[in-house]
Design a protein around this motif. Structure first.
Motif, PDB file in Angstrom:
ATOM      1  N   ILE A  13       0.074  -4.200 -10.698  1.00 35.52           N
ATOM      2  CA  ILE A  13       0.761  -3.455  -9.626  1.00 35.52           C
ATOM      3  C   ILE A  13       2.249  -3.801  -9.636  1.00 35.52           C
ATOM      4  N   THR A  14       3.072  -2.766  -9.582  1.00 33.33           N
ATOM      5  CA  THR A  14       4.523  -2.980  -9.652  1.00 33.33           C
ATOM      6  C   THR A  14       5.221  -2.322  -8.465  1.00 33.33           C
ATOM      7  N   MET A  15       6.506  -2.567  -8.410  1.00 33.08           N
ATOM      8  CA  MET A  15       7.346  -1.963  -7.372  1.00 33.08           C
ATOM      9  C   MET A  15       7.300  -0.435  -7.448  1.00 33.08           C
ATOM     10  N   ALA A  16       7.087   0.091  -8.638  1.00 36.35           N
ATOM     11  CA  ALA A  16       7.020   1.554  -8.791  1.00 36.35           C
ATOM     12  C   ALA A  16       5.817   2.107  -8.015  1.00 36.35           C
ATOM     13  N   ASP A  17       4.717   1.357  -7.999  1.00 40.10           N
ATOM     14  CA  ASP A  17       3.539   1.796  -7.229  1.00 40.10           C
ATOM     15  C   ASP A  17       3.863   1.823  -5.738  1.00 40.10           C
ATOM     16  N   LEU A  18       4.594   0.785  -5.301  1.00 41.61           N
ATOM     17  CA  LEU A  18       4.985   0.729  -3.886  1.00 41.61           C
ATOM     18  C   LEU A  18       5.859   1.931  -3.541  1.00 41.61           C
ATOM     19  N   LYS A  19       6.845   2.200  -4.411  1.00 36.77           N
ATOM     20  CA  LYS A  19       7.770   3.296  -4.150  1.00 36.77           C
ATOM     21  C   LYS A  19       7.039   4.634  -4.121  1.00 36.77           C
ATOM     22  N   GLY A  20       6.155   4.832  -5.079  1.00 37.88           N
ATOM     23  CA  GLY A  20       5.397   6.086  -5.142  1.00 37.88           C
ATOM     24  C   GLY A  20       4.520   6.270  -3.914  1.00 37.88           C
ATOM     25  N   THR A  21       3.872   5.175  -3.498  1.00 38.21           N
ATOM     26  CA  THR A  21       2.974   5.246  -2.326  1.00 38.21           C
ATOM     27  C   THR A  21       3.768   5.599  -1.072  1.00 38.21           C
ATOM     28  N   ILE A  22       4.915   4.938  -0.903  1.00 38.06           N
ATOM     29  CA  ILE A  22       5.708   5.168   0.318  1.00 38.06           C
ATOM     30  C   ILE A  22       6.313   6.577   0.323  1.00 38.06           C
ATOM     31  N   THR A  23       6.795   7.026  -0.842  1.00 38.72           N
ATOM     32  CA  THR A  23       7.370   8.375  -0.915  1.00 38.72           C
ATOM     33  C   THR A  23       6.313   9.423  -0.559  1.00 38.72           C
ATOM     34  N   SER A  24       5.157   9.250  -1.135  1.00 36.51           N
ATOM     35  CA  SER A  24       4.061  10.182  -0.881  1.00 36.51           C
ATOM     36  C   SER A  24       3.714  10.210   0.613  1.00 36.51           C
ATOM     37  N   PHE A  25       3.665   9.002   1.188  1.00 35.78           N
ATOM     38  CA  PHE A  25       3.348   8.897   2.615  1.00 35.78           C
ATOM     39  C   PHE A  25       4.426   9.596   3.459  1.00 35.78           C
ATOM     40  N   ALA A  26       5.703   9.301   3.166  1.00 31.44           N
ATOM     41  CA  ALA A  26       6.800   9.869   3.961  1.00 31.44           C
ATOM     42  C   ALA A  26       6.796  11.396   3.901  1.00 31.44           C
ATOM     43  N   ARG A  27       6.466  11.937   2.742  1.00 34.20           N
ATOM     44  CA  ARG A  27       6.461  13.410   2.609  1.00 34.20           C
ATOM     45  C   ARG A  27       5.304  14.023   3.391  1.00 34.20           C
ATOM     46  N   ARG A  28       4.177  13.324   3.425  1.00 34.47           N
ATOM     47  CA  ARG A  28       3.048  13.866   4.197  1.00 34.47           C
ATOM     48  C   ARG A  28       3.349  13.811   5.697  1.00 34.47           C
ATOM     49  N   VAL A  29       4.034  12.757   6.155  1.00 32.08           N
ATOM     50  CA  VAL A  29       4.269  12.622   7.592  1.00 32.08           C
ATOM     51  C   VAL A  29       5.460  13.465   8.052  1.00 32.08           C
ATOM     52  N   PHE A  30       6.536  13.442   7.269  1.00 29.97           N
ATOM     53  CA  PHE A  30       7.789  14.046   7.756  1.00 29.97           C
ATOM     54  C   PHE A  30       8.187  15.340   7.056  1.00 29.97           C
ATOM     55  N   GLY A  31       7.494  15.740   5.999  1.00 30.06           N
ATOM     56  CA  GLY A  31       7.856  16.998   5.347  1.00 30.06           C
ATOM     57  C   GLY A  31       8.042  16.814   3.847  1.00 30.06           C
ATOM     58  N   ALA A  32       7.726  17.877   3.104  1.00 30.96           N
ATOM     59  CA  ALA A  32       7.642  17.800   1.640  1.00 30.96           C
ATOM     60  C   ALA A  32       8.972  17.496   0.961  1.00 30.96           C
ATOM     61  N   GLU A  33      10.098  17.779   1.656  1.00 35.21           N
ATOM     62  CA  GLU A  33      11.407  17.615   1.014  1.00 35.21           C
ATOM     63  C   GLU A  33      11.989  16.209   1.160  1.00 35.21           C
ATOM     64  N   ARG A  34      11.284  15.337   1.889  1.00 32.92           N
ATOM     65  CA  ARG A  34      11.861  14.018   2.209  1.00 32.92           C
ATOM     66  C   ARG A  34      12.134  13.164   0.976  1.00 32.92           C
ATOM     67  N   THR A  35      13.248  12.440   1.035  1.00 29.24           N
ATOM     68  CA  THR A  35      13.494  11.402   0.023  1.00 29.24           C
ATOM     69  C   THR A  35      13.544  10.063   0.751  1.00 29.24           C
ATOM     70  N   ILE A  36      13.267   8.990   0.026  1.00 27.92           N
ATOM     71  CA  ILE A  36      13.336   7.690   0.685  1.00 27.92           C
ATOM     72  C   ILE A  36      14.473   6.861   0.087  1.00 27.92           C
ATOM     73  N   ARG A  37      14.930   5.911   0.872  1.00 29.33           N
ATOM     74  CA  ARG A  37      15.975   5.006   0.421  1.00 29.33           C
ATOM     75  C   ARG A  37      15.448   3.584   0.598  1.00 29.33           C
ATOM     76  N   ILE A  38      15.668   2.786  -0.417  1.00 27.27           N
ATOM     77  CA  ILE A  38      15.187   1.411  -0.353  1.00 27.27           C
ATOM     78  C   ILE A  38      16.376   0.470  -0.250  1.00 27.27           C
ATOM     79  N   ARG A  39      16.336  -0.391   0.756  1.00 38.92           N
ATOM     80  CA  ARG A  39      17.390  -1.402   0.915  1.00 38.92           C
ATOM     81  C   ARG A  39      16.761  -2.757   0.708  1.00 38.92           C
ATOM     82  N   SER A  40      17.515  -3.694   0.174  1.00 41.36           N
ATOM     83  CA  SER A  40      16.917  -5.012   0.017  1.00 41.36           C
ATOM     84  C   SER A  40      16.875  -5.695   1.384  1.00 41.36           C
ATOM     85  N   SER A  41      15.871  -6.513   1.588  1.00 44.78           N
ATOM     86  CA  SER A  41      15.691  -7.153   2.889  1.00 44.78           C
ATOM     87  C   SER A  41      15.078  -8.535   2.676  1.00 44.78           C
ATOM     88  N   TYR A  42      14.607  -9.145   3.764  1.00 39.34           N
ATOM     89  CA  TYR A  42      13.976 -10.447   3.617  1.00 39.34           C
ATOM     90  C   TYR A  42      12.739 -10.559   4.503  1.00 39.34           C
TER      91      TYR A  42
END
Ligand code: FA5
Length: 340
Positions: free
Chosen positions: A221-250
């Motif tokens: 499992i890699t960060m790409a899986d995380l990104k794909g999962t979250i993008t897919s989720f965001a598009r289902r909840v907020f609309g098909a055109e959504r893009t996501i932005r990832i910021r580093s955090s702690y």
């Protein structure tokens, strides 16, 4: 004895004039009651010459029986007349529609929660229910936060009177429970539920709020899986055109850690009141599961990797409907609840 026929005659005449139950009751006490005319006549027997007593007594009893029977008959007639009157005047229209029963509905928080769980179910995530009362070990230590770790300041905590027992501040301790239960199997779960923080209540923060945790553990499992999962989720909840932005955090339990924003659903990223002119809305914290946490869950971090995320479904609901105050959720105001 001469008074008895007169008594009988007047009693029967009065009885025929009784047309309701109240009049009947008054008649009954006047003639047949404890202080009524018949009782008086019976008392009078003692004062008569002995020779007249038997005949007088018989007469009184006969009159009493006559009056009793007449009373019963009149009572029957009055009841019948009353029934006929009621049937004629108090009609019941059984064809009228009944009073509608007020139907309840699902709380908007439950609706969002179900939608989120359904989206993750489509991606193969099972629901795992974890406890709301936790110990310090699972809520903090096993998530890579030893006592006195400064990161604990991020989660103000309600402690119980039992030392070391607290109300969970986030759903992340559920990660430890799942891993320990399922190790060494691969994992793909979501953990929904209530969390508690000893915080100032504001328009954006409650002391009791929902979270949905996600956890995937496997061998590649890699960060790409995380990104794909979250993008897919965001598009289902907020609309098909959504893009996501990832910021580093702690977060102590993920490495690397990220925070995820979705481009604003109102202005599509150009800047508006909802996104505070930034063009982005924050939706969750996430990251790759820290090797220490994998180890605490029983997984060998050299062989296994995983991602985790944690989101607040109420904040997601607020974004979806442009709600401005989180306190509306548990305020029990029907004017709010009935809109959903
Ligand atoms: C956490 O609680 C982390 N456990 C999330 C996480 C999980 C990170 C797994 C990495 C991996 P945070 O404190 O930011 O992070 O809370 C996560 C979400 O819960 C927030 O984005 C917000 O939506 C919601 N939340 C937090 N505090 C409150 C509050 N007081 N009222 C309502 N929602 C809240």
């Amino acid at each position: 004895m001469s008074d008895l026929p007169a008594l009988e005659k007047s009693a029967l005449e009065e009885l025929r004039a009784c047309s309701d139950e109240q009049a009947l009751r008054a008649w009954n006490s006047k003639y047949l009651g404890d202080n009524g005319a018949i009782k008086l006549a019976l008392k009078k027997i003692g004062s008569l010459p002995a020779a007249e007593r038997p005949a007088y007594g018989q007469q009184v009893n006969r009159v009493k029986q006559t009056l009793d029977q007449a009373h019963q008959e009149q009572e029957g007639k009055v009841k019948q007349t009353e029934l006929e009157r009621a049937l004629a005047t108090e009609t019941l229209d059984v064809t009228l529609p009944g009073r509608p029963v007020a139907r309840g509905r699902l709380h908007v928080a439950t609706q969002t929660m179900r939608q989120i769980l359904a989206i993750f179910a489509d991606m193969g995530f099972q629901v795992y229910r974890s406890r709301e009362v936790e110990d310090d070990l699972t809520n903090f230590e096993l998530l890579n936060m030893p006592p006195h770790h400064p990161a604990r300041d991020m989660w103000d905590t309600f402690h119980t009177t039992t030392p070391g027992v607290l109300l969970r501040t986030h759903t992340s301790p559920g990660q430890i429970h799942v891993m320990r239960e399922l190790c060494p199997e691969p994992i793909r779960v979501v953990l929904p539920g209530m969390c508690y923080r000893y915080e100032q209540i504001t328009t954006r923060s409650e002391i009791m709020f929902q979270q949905v945790e996600g956890l995937a553990v496997g061998t590649s499992i890699t960060m790409a899986d995380l990104k794909g999962t979250i993008t897919s989720f965001a598009r289902r909840v907020f609309g098909a055109e959504r893009t996501i932005r990832i910021r580093s955090s702690y977060f102590p339990f993920t490495e690397p850690s990220i925070e995820v924003d979705v481009d604003c659903i109102l202005c599509q990223g150009s800047g508006c009141g909802l996104c505070k002119q930034t063009g982005w809305l924050e939706i969750m914290g996430a990251g790759m599961v820290h090797p220490v946490v994998l180890k605490n869950g029983g997984y060998d971090p050299d062989k296994f990797s995983g991602f985790a995320f944690g989101m607040g479904p109420q904040r997601i609901t607020m974004l979806k409907y442009a709600m401005t105050d989180i306190r509306l959720f548990w305020g029990n105001d029907l004017r709010f609840l009935q809109q959903f």
